[in-house]
Design an enzyme around this catalytic site. Sequence first.
Site, PDB file in Angstrom:
ATOM      1  N   ASN A   1      -5.367   4.972  24.648  1.00  0.00           N
ATOM      2  CA  ASN A   1      -6.160   5.272  23.442  1.00  0.00           C
ATOM      3  C   ASN A   1      -5.698   4.466  22.223  1.00  0.00           C
ATOM      4  O   ASN A   1      -5.977   4.832  21.089  1.00  0.00           O
ATOM      5  CB  ASN A   1      -6.029   6.754  23.077  1.00  0.00           C
ATOM      6  CG  ASN A   1      -7.259   7.574  23.389  1.00  0.00           C
ATOM      7  OD1 ASN A   1      -7.308   8.737  23.053  1.00  0.00           O
ATOM      8  ND2 ASN A   1      -8.262   7.003  24.027  1.00  0.00           N
TER       9      ASN A   1
ATOM     10  N   PRO B   1      -2.274  13.775  20.483  1.00  0.00           N
ATOM     11  CA  PRO B   1      -3.350  13.195  19.676  1.00  0.00           C
ATOM     12  C   PRO B   1      -4.434  12.468  20.478  1.00  0.00           C
ATOM     13  O   PRO B   1      -5.427  12.060  19.890  1.00  0.00           O
ATOM     14  CB  PRO B   1      -2.598  12.177  18.818  1.00  0.00           C
ATOM     15  CG  PRO B   1      -1.493  11.700  19.712  1.00  0.00           C
ATOM     16  CD  PRO B   1      -1.101  12.878  20.545  1.00  0.00           C
ATOM     17  N   THR B   2      -4.272  12.284  21.794  1.00  0.00           N
ATOM     18  CA  THR B   2      -5.194  11.403  22.521  1.00  0.00           C
ATOM     19  C   THR B   2      -6.466  12.137  22.935  1.00  0.00           C
ATOM     20  O   THR B   2      -6.517  13.371  22.945  1.00  0.00           O
ATOM     21  CB  THR B   2      -4.534  10.827  23.789  1.00  0.00           C
ATOM     22  OG1 THR B   2      -4.318  11.897  24.708  1.00  0.00           O
ATOM     23  CG2 THR B   2      -3.215  10.143  23.477  1.00  0.00           C
ATOM     24  N   CYS B   3      -7.475  11.355  23.331  1.00  0.00           N
ATOM     25  CA  CYS B   3      -8.761  11.920  23.739  1.00  0.00           C
ATOM     26  C   CYS B   3      -8.777  12.238  25.222  1.00  0.00           C
ATOM     27  O   CYS B   3      -9.694  11.830  25.938  1.00  0.00           O
ATOM     28  CB  CYS B   3      -9.884  10.942  23.429  1.00  0.00           C
ATOM     29  SG  CYS B   3     -10.012  10.631  21.684  1.00  0.00           S
ATOM     30  N   ASP B   4      -7.732  12.909  25.692  1.00  0.00           N
ATOM     31  CA  ASP B   4      -7.692  13.321  27.091  1.00  0.00           C
ATOM     32  C   ASP B   4      -7.332  14.793  27.078  1.00  0.00           C
ATOM     33  O   ASP B   4      -6.343  15.187  26.465  1.00  0.00           O
ATOM     34  CB  ASP B   4      -6.633  12.517  27.856  1.00  0.00           C
ATOM     35  CG  ASP B   4      -6.680  12.808  29.336  1.00  0.00           C
ATOM     36  OD1 ASP B   4      -6.724  13.998  29.710  1.00  0.00           O
ATOM     37  OD2 ASP B   4      -6.656  11.854  30.126  1.00  0.00           O
TER      38      ASP B   4
END
Length: 376
Positions: free
Chosen positions: A366, A322-325
């Site tokens: 995050n 789910p993270t923005c990476d």
Amino acid sequence: MTDRIREFLRTRRPDGPCLVVDLDVVRDKFLSFAKAMPDTRVFYAVKANPAPEVLALLAELGSCFDTASVAEVRMALAAGATPDRISFGNTIKKERDIATAFELGVRLYAVDCEAEVEKIARVAPGARVFCRILSDGAGAEWPLSRKFGCEPAMAPRILEHAHRLGLEAYGVSFHVGSQQRNTGAWDAAVASAAGIFREMSDRGITLKMVNLGGGFPTRYLKNVPAVQAYAQAISDAILTHFGNQVPETIIEPGRGMVGSAGIIKAEVVLVSKKSDTDDVRWVYLDIGKFGGLAETMDEAIRYPIRTERDGDEMTPCVLAGPTCDSADVMYEKDPYFLPVSLEIGDEVLIEGTGAYTTTYSAVAFNGFEPLKSYVI
Ligand SMILES: *Cc1c(COP(=O)(O)O)cnc(C)c1O
């Protein structure tokens, strides 16, 4: 999936991704190692899952502990292990950490070079040391590469140096690579260890112990041999290379002790496609590489994933966190087949996640909380 975990998830309905560990499975695993290798002491590798309940159960069952830091030494002591049941098995230690471990009573240390021997001689006089040798890790799904250990030819010099500095040159260790599905992997390393024992004996120093390391697998998608098969292969290797001069042996299972005891409950956050013509769907979970599934790095470990829609038609999916990476993608090169009917909000169960999950989870990347864990 065990009945106890199923019941826990049904009645407690914990919110968010979490790991649930069934202590009955850990107990069974410990007893199967103890039964298959009755003359070998078990040093549980604390890093695999240091939950206090897991450590306390193992301490009560008579396990010893392989630790890599002062914090892990303290966890093992807090769980009820006496210092004579603790090994400081990391070959890379600060001198002041060795001093603290020594003050806490730890007397068994790993080395793989002369500089590390000198640190131990200065702050842990008279301690026992074993020299870790390189093993190529062939056949392991999570190989440990060249970071730890020295060429076997160097080991006698290192152990003799320890002896001269007043330490007890105690033995040899190796690790054949984690998730080692080949029971024959121990043979070459045991042969090297036997060679070092003979060389040391020629130098007038008697080694006593072979530390056979970890590597015992957890069942993920592929079948793995039983503990008994590993025990047999190792016992054959010792007989072949040591003859009737059988050394004291220890094992350091981590993954093999706790991996199958744990299940992660997670949730589908989004299902989407990158283009109308794509046949691969993207499935985003509320857990990813930073939330505990770090061992999906390079798609090394492939966990079994269960959904309530298993049995429906399956379709290839890229599985992501789910993270923005953009590194937070678990399976893409080799897509994962999941039910075509899988929907946003569905629960998924990720099996075999009792080892190397909570300890690898980021604190709050995050803003996602570290992986919660329930030990039942
Ligand atoms: C990590 C580690 C282990 C445990 O390895 P598994 O493959 O999980 O059994 C054992 N010994 C040492 C020294 C380790 O670093």
